[in-house]
Design an enzyme around this catalytic site. Structure first.
Site, short mmCIF file in Angstrom:
data_model
loop_
_atom_site.label_atom_id
_atom_site.label_comp_id
_atom_site.label_asym_id
_atom_site.label_seq_id
_atom_site.Cartn_x
_atom_site.Cartn_y
_atom_site.Cartn_z
CG HIS A 56 -30.90 63.37 52.71
ND1 HIS A 56 -30.40 61.98 52.32
CD2 HIS A 56 -29.53 63.75 52.00
CE1 HIS A 56 -28.59 62.57 52.38
NE2 HIS A 56 -28.93 63.10 51.85
CD GLN A 88 -23.02 71.96 49.46
OE1 GLN A 88 -22.35 70.96 48.81
NE2 GLN A 88 -24.12 70.49 49.73
CG MET A 128 -28.84 61.64 60.99
SD MET A 128 -30.53 61.98 60.82
CE MET A 128 -31.36 60.91 62.19
CB ALA A 185 -26.53 56.61 50.99
CG LEU A 186 -32.02 59.22 49.83
CD1 LEU A 186 -33.27 59.65 49.03
CD2 LEU A 186 -30.93 60.42 50.11
CB SER A 216 -24.17 59.83 52.68
OG SER A 216 -25.30 60.59 52.47
NE ARG A 217 -18.13 62.02 52.17
CZ ARG A 217 -18.36 63.11 51.85
NH1 ARG A 217 -18.84 63.68 52.79
NH2 ARG A 217 -18.31 63.05 50.24
P1 AMP Z 1 -26.02 64.95 50.20
O1 AMP Z 1 -26.35 63.67 49.52
O2 AMP Z 1 -24.83 64.94 51.10
O3 AMP Z 1 -25.58 65.65 49.28
O4 AMP Z 1 -26.88 65.93 50.65
C1 AMP Z 1 -28.42 66.30 50.23
C2 AMP Z 1 -28.72 67.46 51.04
O5 AMP Z 1 -29.08 67.19 52.02
C3 AMP Z 1 -27.55 68.71 51.03
O6 AMP Z 1 -28.46 69.80 51.05
C4 AMP Z 1 -27.38 68.51 52.60
O7 AMP Z 1 -27.19 69.85 52.95
C5 AMP Z 1 -28.26 68.08 52.89
N1 AMP Z 1 -28.43 67.51 54.07
C6 AMP Z 1 -27.10 66.03 54.63
N2 AMP Z 1 -27.13 65.37 55.56
C7 AMP Z 1 -28.33 66.29 56.45
C8 AMP Z 1 -28.77 66.54 57.46
N3 AMP Z 1 -28.61 65.89 58.91
N4 AMP Z 1 -30.34 67.48 57.87
C9 AMP Z 1 -30.45 68.11 57.37
N5 AMP Z 1 -30.26 67.74 55.98
C10 AMP Z 1 -29.45 67.61 55.58
#
Ligand code: AMP
Length: 278
Positions: free
Chosen positions: A34, A152, A183, A29-30, A185-186
């Site tokens: 991401h 995390q 931003m 859900a990029l 995905s949720r």
């Molecule tokens: P996720 O798909 O939520 O597991 O996120 C994958 C990676 O993208 C993780 O390292 C997250 O911290 C990073 N990420 C998620 N949201 C953002 C954002 N708004 N800005 C920058 N990095 C993000």
């Protein structure tokens, strides 16, 4: 872009490239947050690998897992546009051939006793289980993580250090919507009404940041929690911490590098965010 579903195929492809590899693990859900990580890796390395895998072992809430958004077709287009070289898209059988109930237990220590740790039992152990496996499959030179998931990042840095994994870690800033909402995905799961309310999360973080020279922390915290509750949020925590150790602070300490962290739920969507204070 090459797409691999099996670790062995990915390894076979990468072992023929004697060049530097940057790695961006995701759950799909990029969104532009991401993609900012992909862009950074692309700028730093000859090959960028992105993984998309919704890891069941890091979900403590089955409904959250079942409703986690899947936009794989759009994700692949975004990754191609961002010049990502490899997408690793494994199945659960590939990542957990022994099943998801018998995973390795990691030494999480203090970091698992605060904030997301007690609020999401098993979450960080699941994160370590998948990141450890992905790092072994990709063997990247550099791992790119978002500061949006502040705790995390610290857990993964600890994992890499404890296991002496040969990878550098780069943390990237949080990308936000125009109204300040981080931003995520949720965010797709927010109703129109909840989406309008959601920027209060970032406003709350800014308020706590701005009060650092003005109010005792517990007064600012109480005011902010009250405002969130009045707007319909159910807040798990709103805390300040030492940004280097994540030691929780009862009072602002301007001699320390600090961060304010929040987890709050709006309707049935749980969102986290954080902001550095100085
Ligand atoms: P996720 O798909 O939520 O597991 O996120 C994958 C990676 O993208 C993780 O390292 C997250 O911290 C990073 N990420 C998620 N949201 C953002 C954002 N708004 N800005 C920058 N990095 C993000």
């Amino acid at each position: 872009m090459h797409i691999f579903k099996r670790k062995s195929d990915l390894a076979h492809f990468l072992e023929h490239k004697s060049t530097s590899v940057g790695f961006v693990p995701t759950m799909g859900a990029l969104h532009p947050g991401h993609i900012s990580l992909i862009n950074q890796s692309h700028a730093d390395h000859a090959i960028t690998v992105c993984s998309i895998y919704v890891n069941p072992t890091q979900f403590n809430n089955p409904v959250d897992f079942d409703t986690y958004p899947n936009t794989i077709v759009a994700d692949i287009e975004l990754l191609i546009d961002a010049h990502c070289d490899v997408l690793f898209l494994p199945s659960t059988d590939e990542m957990y051939p022994m099943g998801i109930h018998h995973i390795k237990q990691y030494e999480l220590g203090y970091l698992n006793t605060i904030l997301e740790g007690p609020n999401r039992p098993g979450h960080f152990n699941g994160v370590c289980a998948i990141v450890h496996q992905l790092l072994e499959a990709v063997l990247p030179n550099q791992l790119y993580l978002g500061e949006k998931d502040f705790q995390q990042c610290m857990v993964i840095k600890q994992l890499v250090s404890q296991l002496h994994l040969p990878v550098q870690i780069t943390t990237c800033p949080t990308l936000r919507e125009h109204d300040g909402l981080a931003m995520s995905s949720r965010n797709i799961r927010l109703s129109a009404q909840a989406r309008k309310l959601a920027p209060l999360i970032y406003k709350t973080l800014q308020y706590i940041q701005q009060q650092a020279n003005q109010l005792p922390f517990n007064i600012a915290q109480q005011q902010a929690l009250h405002d969130l509750q009045a707007a319909g949020f159910h807040t798990s925590y709103l805390e300040i911490a030492d940004a280097n150790t994540l030691e929780l602070l009862h009072e602002y300490d301007l001699n320390k590098s600090m961060v304010v962290l929040i987890a709050t739920q709006l309707e049935n969507v749980r969102l986290i965010d954080n902001l550095r204070i100085n």
